[in-house]
Structure formats: C-alpha cells, structure tokens
Design an enzyme around this catalytic site. Structure first.
Site, PDB file in Angstrom:
ATOM      1  N   ASP A  12      93.726  35.535  62.658  1.00 36.93           N
ATOM      2  CA  ASP A  12      95.013  35.507  61.962  1.00 36.93           C
ATOM      3  C   ASP A  12      95.571  36.928  62.028  1.00 36.93           C
ATOM      4  O   ASP A  12      95.183  37.792  61.241  1.00 36.93           O
ATOM      5  CB  ASP A  12      94.832  35.062  60.511  1.00 36.93           C
ATOM      6  CG  ASP A  12      96.144  35.059  59.738  1.00 36.93           C
ATOM      7  OD1 ASP A  12      97.200  34.781  60.340  1.00 36.93           O
ATOM      8  OD2 ASP A  12      96.113  35.342  58.521  1.00 36.93           O
ATOM      9  N   GLU A  71      96.462  32.492  65.786  1.00 46.12           N
ATOM     10  CA  GLU A  71      97.662  31.929  65.170  1.00 46.12           C
ATOM     11  C   GLU A  71      98.891  32.526  65.841  1.00 46.12           C
ATOM     12  O   GLU A  71      98.980  33.730  66.054  1.00 46.12           O
ATOM     13  CB  GLU A  71      97.668  32.228  63.669  1.00 46.12           C
ATOM     14  CG  GLU A  71      98.778  31.538  62.932  1.00 46.12           C
ATOM     15  CD  GLU A  71      98.667  31.711  61.429  1.00 46.12           C
ATOM     16  OE1 GLU A  71      99.538  32.409  60.871  1.00 46.12           O
ATOM     17  OE2 GLU A  71      97.728  31.166  60.829  1.00 46.12           O
ATOM     18  N   ASP A 143      93.625  35.866  54.624  1.00 45.78           N
ATOM     19  CA  ASP A 143      93.724  36.127  56.065  1.00 45.78           C
ATOM     20  C   ASP A 143      92.480  35.629  56.800  1.00 45.78           C
ATOM     21  O   ASP A 143      92.574  35.042  57.876  1.00 45.78           O
ATOM     22  CB  ASP A 143      93.941  37.621  56.327  1.00 45.78           C
ATOM     23  CG  ASP A 143      95.216  38.117  55.667  1.00 45.78           C
ATOM     24  OD1 ASP A 143      96.292  37.619  56.031  1.00 45.78           O
ATOM     25  OD2 ASP A 143      95.129  38.972  54.771  1.00 45.78           O
TER      26      ASP A 143
END
Length: 166
Positions: A12, A71, A143
C-alpha cells in the site's frame, strides 16, 4: 506454484507510510508470513522515495516472495498529492522490478470488494476481515492492513483466473 504454495507481497504505497504484508497460500489456506511499514524520515521528498525503495528491497530480499500486488493510485486530495502518491508507488514497483518480481495492480475499490464485499468499505472493516481471513489478531496499522488486503486480493484473483482457465 510449488508444493510450498505461493507467497505474495502486498504493498500500500504512500510517501509518509508505505505498508507491506506477505501472505502465503498453500492448498487454499492463507498464512501471514510477515508485515510492517516503511516510514521514511525527513523533509526531502527524494530521500523519502529512496527510503521506500530500499525498505521494500530489504523486505523482498529477506522473504523472497513469488509475486507482488500493489494498490493502484486513482484519487488524492489534490494534484500534488496524486503526483507524490504516484511517485511513491513507482519506488515500490521499482523495488519489485529489481528482484524480477511480477507485479499486479488493483484499484482500492476492487481490493475492498474482494476482502469485505463492498468497494467503499472503511479501513477498519478491511483490517478486521484481513485478520479473520488470516486467523490472526489484527494489531497492525491501516496501511499494513491495506497491504495485506492487496496480497489476499491478488491470491483470490489468481485462483479465479486458474478456475476460469479450467
């Protein structure tokens, strides 16, 4: 995929905090291998990008995952934030490329829908479901939870592609 299964690094990306999580799947069973976050220090943006690259480079060298899932960047508060987020994502992808790791990209809504069933789920809901899917206590930050979700999403999508291929 070997008899040991497949290991996926989920990422992420963020310029202040880049979450990462490694999930292994063997015969349909998911196991948490390790997780954490790269938290670059300092005000110089290029130094933060370097810290993201080197931090993830070390994680990949230590755990040697088979594939990565990052992501995708679609939205941000403003253009400058989107640019910084894109550059952080680039540093993460470059670390994967340095290890010849195949990288898959998923939209945040696709990851959330795969994990929670709803594309607009809150980070807390995602972390809760990740913990349930992995059978562990989810005491990581948002996160890291999102990074683990990216890894699980990729494993699920991989399985679906194999089933569709027959």
């Amino acid at each position: 995929m070997t008899t040991q299964g497949i290991t996926v690094l989920g990422i992420d990306p963020g310029s202040r905090t880049t979450g990462w999580g490694i999930v292994r799947e063997v015969s349909g069973v998911l196991t948490l291998v390790d997780c954490g976050a790269v938290r670059p220090r300092g005000d110089e943006f290029s130094d933060r990008l370097g810290a993201i690259y080197h931090g993830l480079h070390e994680v990949i060298a230590r755990h040697m995952p088979d594939e990565a899932s990052v992501e995708n960047v679609f939205t941000a508060k403003n253009a400058a934030s989107a640019l910084k987020l894109g550059q952080a994502r680039g540093a993460a992808v470059a670390a994967c490329a340095a290890h010849h790791l195949p990288v898959a990209s998923y939209a945040p809504t696709e990851i959330k829908k795969t994990i929670v069933g709803v594309g607009r789920a809150e980070k807390e809901q995602v972390s809760f479901m990740v913990a349930r899917l992995l059978g562990v206590k989810g005491d990581w930050g948002p996160d890291t939870g999102d990074a683990l979700a990216a890894a699980i999403c990729h494993l699920n999508m991989r399985r679906l592609r194999r089933l569709a291929a027959g």
